[in-house]
Design a protein around this motif. Structure first.
Motif, PDB file in Angstrom:
ATOM      1  N   THR A 175      -5.852 -10.698 -27.653  1.00 42.07           N
ATOM      2  CA  THR A 175      -6.765  -9.995 -26.736  1.00 42.07           C
ATOM      3  C   THR A 175      -7.538  -8.927 -27.477  1.00 42.07           C
ATOM      4  OG1 THR A 175      -5.307 -10.404 -24.847  1.00 42.07           O
ATOM      5  CG2 THR A 175      -6.899  -8.607 -24.636  1.00 42.07           C
ATOM      6  N   LYS A 176      -6.844  -8.160 -28.317  1.00 44.44           N
ATOM      7  CA  LYS A 176      -7.520  -7.106 -29.085  1.00 44.44           C
ATOM      8  C   LYS A 176      -8.525  -7.701 -30.054  1.00 44.44           C
ATOM      9  CE  LYS A 176      -8.173  -2.831 -29.732  1.00 44.44           C
ATOM     10  NZ  LYS A 176      -8.685  -2.019 -28.606  1.00 44.44           N
ATOM     11  N   LEU A 177      -8.234  -8.903 -30.544  1.00 44.93           N
ATOM     12  CA  LEU A 177      -9.141  -9.557 -31.482  1.00 44.93           C
ATOM     13  C   LEU A 177     -10.409 -10.048 -30.802  1.00 44.93           C
ATOM     14  CD1 LEU A 177      -9.477 -10.717 -34.415  1.00 44.93           C
ATOM     15  CD2 LEU A 177      -8.415 -12.806 -33.549  1.00 44.93           C
ATOM     16  N   LEU A 178     -10.297 -10.525 -29.546  1.00 46.70           N
ATOM     17  CA  LEU A 178     -11.400 -11.215 -28.885  1.00 46.70           C
ATOM     18  C   LEU A 178     -12.075 -10.409 -27.782  1.00 46.70           C
ATOM     19  CD1 LEU A 178      -9.650 -14.710 -28.583  1.00 46.70           C
ATOM     20  CD2 LEU A 178     -11.293 -13.994 -30.323  1.00 46.70           C
ATOM     21  N   ALA A 179     -11.381  -9.421 -27.219  1.00 47.81           N
ATOM     22  CA  ALA A 179     -11.941  -8.666 -26.093  1.00 47.81           C
ATOM     23  C   ALA A 179     -13.055  -7.729 -26.563  1.00 47.81           C
ATOM     24  CB  ALA A 179     -10.840  -7.871 -25.401  1.00 47.81           C
ATOM     25  N   PRO A 180     -13.906  -7.262 -25.646  1.00 53.80           N
ATOM     26  CA  PRO A 180     -14.930  -6.280 -26.021  1.00 53.80           C
ATOM     27  C   PRO A 180     -14.315  -5.048 -26.683  1.00 53.80           C
ATOM     28  CG  PRO A 180     -15.337  -7.113 -23.812  1.00 53.80           C
ATOM     29  CD  PRO A 180     -14.022  -7.681 -24.233  1.00 53.80           C
ATOM     30  N   VAL A 181     -15.047  -4.453 -27.592  1.00 59.33           N
ATOM     31  CA  VAL A 181     -14.518  -3.375 -28.436  1.00 59.33           C
ATOM     32  C   VAL A 181     -13.984  -2.216 -27.608  1.00 59.33           C
ATOM     33  CG1 VAL A 181     -15.108  -1.700 -30.222  1.00 59.33           C
ATOM     34  CG2 VAL A 181     -16.086  -4.004 -30.298  1.00 59.33           C
TER      35      VAL A 181
END
Length: 387
Positions: free
Chosen positions: A42-48
């Motif tokens: 999730t941290k890799l793909l979610a909005p910053v």
């Protein structure tokens, strides 16, 4: 496809009563699986600027926010994410590429560094899938199955060793073409073993693709297995991956304690639990098992709770030196090590010592604080070397 694509007849291989008691829909995977790997991706793909908790709360059946926060905290502790949770670390990016849970992935990467990859691959894949030992229904067979586990453990006080030696013995039997008889004799699931060997191949392939294992030269398959016969080094990789899954032995009360648990018990399937075939009352079995442990620290893979009792599965004893070297943050704060004179008289020394000489010896030890709970008393010279 009857009933889904076209009219037809459906034959259910279970009773009508069982069918009536089934849930209409299966519980979503998001609500019944560990969330660390999901949080990492999730941290890799979610909005910053979108926190992991906020992103997952948008799911149709979101997991409880407190469980998501606990998973994120575990990623911070294992250094898959920075301490503020703002970005993935370099380790975190590597963990997203491995098809296992983050703590197992970290264990595998540490094994590459420590050059004991092959045994850790086996242990990691076994923990990622399931216990290969089957549980018989007959009481006499249950005792025989526990004896098999203990025989594979070979007196090492380690469930991980039992898993490793069982797999290695199965591989040898497989090469000789008698793996089926071997599994029946040792209460092992042949199907589980086949899946584990497939997972090992997949994980090793990913390590090759990521450049951790090379075809030739330095870091080739022979080089990363230099220490694969050294059990102490293998346990070091286990500790690095399992942290903070650690418990301490209270020798006075003969109980296991953890950061949040005052009393922890071995799961009945652990080779460290008191075996049933010995004529010791069940209420004294755990105390006898704890008293027999050679060291005061243990790692475990999973903690489960039945009512108010916490049980730990898949355990191994580890030495304080291994704990001091491979537990805690990658970089300790400047005040992590306290010299004897700096904490003497503040209640750290052993108040229940039997003699003044023991008090003096304890007072001469340095205090190493690896985290809020994990405090070790070490000889000052040893502590300086370990740091």
């Amino acid at each position: 496809r009857a009933g889904r694509c076209q009219p037809g007849v459906c034959f259910r291989l279970f009773s009508r009563l069982r069918f009536q008691n089934m849930l209409e829909y299966q519980t979503p995977e998001l609500l019944r699986m560990p969330l660390q790997e999901l949080c990492l991706h999730t941290k890799l793909l979610a909005p910053v600027n979108c926190p992991i908790v906020d992103f997952l709360m948008k799911a149709p059946d979101p997991p409880p926010a407190v469980i998501v926060r606990n998973a994120v905290q575990m990623l911070k502790v294992s250094r898959g994410m920075d301490l503020d949770g703002n970005y993935l670390t370099e380790l975190g990016y590597h963990l997203t590429e491995l098809p296992v849970e983050p703590h197992l992935g970290k264990m595998v990467l540490c094994a590459v560094v420590l050059k004991c990859l092959d045994p850790i691959l086996t242990i990691a894949c076994t923990l990622a899938y399931r216990d290969p030992f089957v549980l018989p229904t007959l009481a006499s067979q249950k005792r025989a199955a526990m004896l098999c586990r203990k025989r594979f453990a070979a007196g090492t006080f380690s469930d991980h060793m039992a898993l490793l030696r069982a797999f290695q013995a199965w591989q040898k039997a497989r090469s000789g073409g008698w793996e089926k008889a071997f599994c029946e004799k040792n209460f092992l699931s042949e199907a589980t073993m086949e899946i584990i060997i497939g997972m090992r191949t997949q994980l090793l392939g990913q390590l090759r693709a990521s450049g951790f294992v090379r075809t030739r030269g330095g870091a080739d398959i022979r080089d990363v297995n230099t220490n694969s016969e050294n059990w102490a080094v293998i346990k070091a990789a286990l500790v690095a991956g399992m942290y903070p899954n650690l418990v301490h032995v209270d020798r006075e009360s003969l109980v296991l304690t953890g950061p949040k648990e005052k009393k922890v018990r071995f799961h009945p399937t652990s080779v460290l639990s008191q075996p049933q075939y010995k004529k010791i009352p069940p209420e004294n079995g755990q105390a006898a098992a704890i008293q027999a442990l050679p060291t005061d620290w243990l790692i475990y893979d999973e903690m489960t709770r039945a009512h108010r009792i916490a049980n730990i599965r898949c355990c191994s004893v580890v030495t304080p030196v291994t704990v001091s070297l491979f537990c805690g943050p990658a970089r300790l704060p400047s005040n992590a090590l306290q010299e004897p004179s700096s904490f003497r008289g503040i209640g750290v020394s052993n108040d229940n010592s039997d003699s003044e000489m023991e008090d003096k010896t304890t007072a001469d030890l340095a205090l190493l604080k690896l985290d809020e709970w994990l405090h070790l008393k070490l000889d000052p010279e040893v502590s300086n070397v370990s740091l």
